[in-house]
Design a protein around this motif. Structure first.
Motif, short mmCIF file in Angstrom:
data_model
loop_
_atom_site.label_atom_id
_atom_site.label_comp_id
_atom_site.label_asym_id
_atom_site.label_seq_id
_atom_site.Cartn_x
_atom_site.Cartn_y
_atom_site.Cartn_z
N UNK A 199 0.85 -1.19 0.00
CA UNK A 199 0.00 0.00 0.00
C UNK A 199 0.88 1.24 0.00
N UNK A 200 0.32 2.32 -0.50
CA UNK A 200 0.96 3.63 -0.34
C UNK A 200 0.04 4.50 0.52
N UNK A 201 0.61 5.16 1.51
CA UNK A 201 -0.20 6.01 2.37
C UNK A 201 -0.61 7.28 1.62
N UNK A 202 -1.79 7.77 1.93
CA UNK A 202 -2.29 8.99 1.30
C UNK A 202 -2.58 10.04 2.36
N UNK A 203 -3.74 10.69 2.31
CA UNK A 203 -3.98 11.81 3.20
C UNK A 203 -4.60 11.36 4.52
N UNK A 204 -4.36 12.15 5.56
CA UNK A 204 -5.02 11.94 6.84
C UNK A 204 -6.32 12.74 6.86
N UNK A 205 -7.24 12.35 7.74
CA UNK A 205 -8.53 13.02 7.83
C UNK A 205 -9.17 12.68 9.17
N UNK A 255 -5.95 7.55 8.42
CA UNK A 255 -5.04 7.67 7.27
C UNK A 255 -5.52 6.76 6.14
N UNK A 256 -5.78 7.36 4.99
CA UNK A 256 -6.22 6.57 3.83
C UNK A 256 -5.04 5.81 3.22
N UNK A 257 -5.36 4.63 2.69
CA UNK A 257 -4.37 3.77 2.05
C UNK A 257 -4.76 3.48 0.61
N UNK A 258 -3.78 3.53 -0.27
CA UNK A 258 -3.97 3.16 -1.67
C UNK A 258 -3.38 1.77 -1.88
N UNK A 261 -10.49 1.14 3.94
CA UNK A 261 -9.47 0.45 4.74
C UNK A 261 -8.42 1.49 5.09
N UNK A 262 -8.42 1.94 6.33
CA UNK A 262 -7.57 3.04 6.77
C UNK A 262 -6.89 2.66 8.08
N UNK A 263 -5.81 3.36 8.36
CA UNK A 263 -5.16 3.23 9.66
C UNK A 263 -5.83 4.21 10.61
N UNK A 264 -6.24 3.72 11.77
CA UNK A 264 -6.88 4.59 12.77
C UNK A 264 -6.65 4.01 14.16
N UNK A 267 0.38 8.09 12.43
CA UNK A 267 -0.19 8.57 11.17
C UNK A 267 0.60 9.77 10.63
N UNK A 268 0.92 10.71 11.50
CA UNK A 268 1.66 11.88 11.04
C UNK A 268 3.06 11.52 10.55
N UNK A 269 3.61 10.43 11.07
CA UNK A 269 4.93 9.98 10.64
C UNK A 269 4.92 9.36 9.26
N UNK A 270 3.84 8.61 8.92
CA UNK A 270 3.87 7.82 7.69
C UNK A 270 2.95 8.34 6.59
N UNK A 271 2.17 9.37 6.84
CA UNK A 271 1.22 9.84 5.82
C UNK A 271 1.95 10.45 4.63
N UNK A 272 1.22 10.55 3.51
CA UNK A 272 1.74 11.29 2.36
C UNK A 272 2.74 10.57 1.49
N UNK A 273 2.51 9.28 1.21
CA UNK A 273 3.31 8.60 0.21
C UNK A 273 4.33 7.60 0.70
N UNK A 274 4.25 7.19 1.96
CA UNK A 274 5.19 6.17 2.42
C UNK A 274 4.65 4.78 2.07
N UNK A 275 5.45 3.76 2.33
CA UNK A 275 5.16 2.40 1.87
C UNK A 275 4.75 1.53 3.05
#
Length: 242
Positions: free
Chosen positions: A124-130, A138-141, A156-159, A193-201
């Motif tokens: 997965x690639x992490x996307x935006x938090x909300x 945190x949304x996952x692609x 399917x998100x990290x929460x 979430x703040x550590x891995x959001x925005x395009x991490x693997x």
């Protein structure tokens, strides 16, 4: 600080490209270094995660972190590791819940289907938090067609979740379960979430033979000549069921 949160430090602005995982630094590869910081993470699973990340590449900046989930471990054990690739250190070692239809304490079933209430495997690639129904999330692609590419549509998100706790383990012998999300402790959710959001693997592992054989990100031609060897070793040597 909880014993499962090892260090919450700001990431370097610079990040490490995925192929750098295989490059030696002073005769020691980055995978070797990361493996030493997380002795409870199976080395072969870490190798698979590194190869999948290298194969997946990135259209944007290289990922600054690598997160590995080993669903072959019981929910009562920490089975989520987050690594800072630039500083070559472990940031988090955490419990993580699986879906209610994936299993009890042990995960056994996985799905890409809406309404299955199962976890998904793969990369997965992490996307935006909300802020959503489960708070900060945190949304996952999903990067693998047919395996996890419905992750975003399935939410399917990290929460964070109150059912991920020592209290639940003590009272019922396992963590609570999600609707398929990799839920973590509420106390650590925002920092993680703040550590891995925005395009991490993120790489979620289980010794599922069909996925190990068919995943394009674990293909020998993409991941390198050693991929199948690592795949076979991981699938034959894992605990899955113990």
């Amino acid at each position: 600080m909880n014993r499962f949160s090892l260090c919450l430090i700001p990431l370097l602005a610079a990040s490490v490209s995925a192929p750098a995982l295989a490059q030696a630094r002073g005769g020691v590869s980055l995978v070797d270094t990361l493996a030493r910081t997380a002795p409870k993470l199976d080395r072969k699973v870490l190798e698979l995660a590194a190869r999948a990340m290298s194969c997946a590449g990135s259209a944007a900046a290289p990922p600054s972190t690598l997160s590995v989930i080993d669903y072959s471990l019981p929910s009562t054990q920490p089975r989520l590791w987050v690594f800072d690739l630039a500083r070559q250190r472990l940031l988090f070692e955490e419990w993580v819940a699986h879906g209610r239809n994936t299993g009890e304490n042990l995960a056994t079933r996985f799905s890409n289907q809406e309404g299955s209430y199962m976890s998904s495997l793969g990369a997965f690639r992490t996307q935006e938090s909300y802020i959503g129904q489960n708070g900060y999330s945190l949304r996952l692609q999903g990067l693998e067609p047919g395996i996890n590419d419905n992750a975003r549509d399935r939410a399917i998100v990290i929460h964070g979740a109150p059912y991920v706790s020592q209290q639940l383990i003590s009272s019922q012998g396992r963590l609570g379960r999600s609707l398929g999300c990799p839920a973590v402790r509420a106390e650590v959710a925002r920092s993680l979430i703040d550590t891995i959001r925005g395009g991490s693997f993120v790489f979620a592992y289980y010794p599922d033979q069909k996925w190990l054989r068919q995943s394009p990100l674990l293909d020998e031609g993409c991941g390198g000549a050693g991929t199948r060897t690592a795949t076979a070793a991981a699938s034959s040597g894992k605990r899955g069921g113990s």
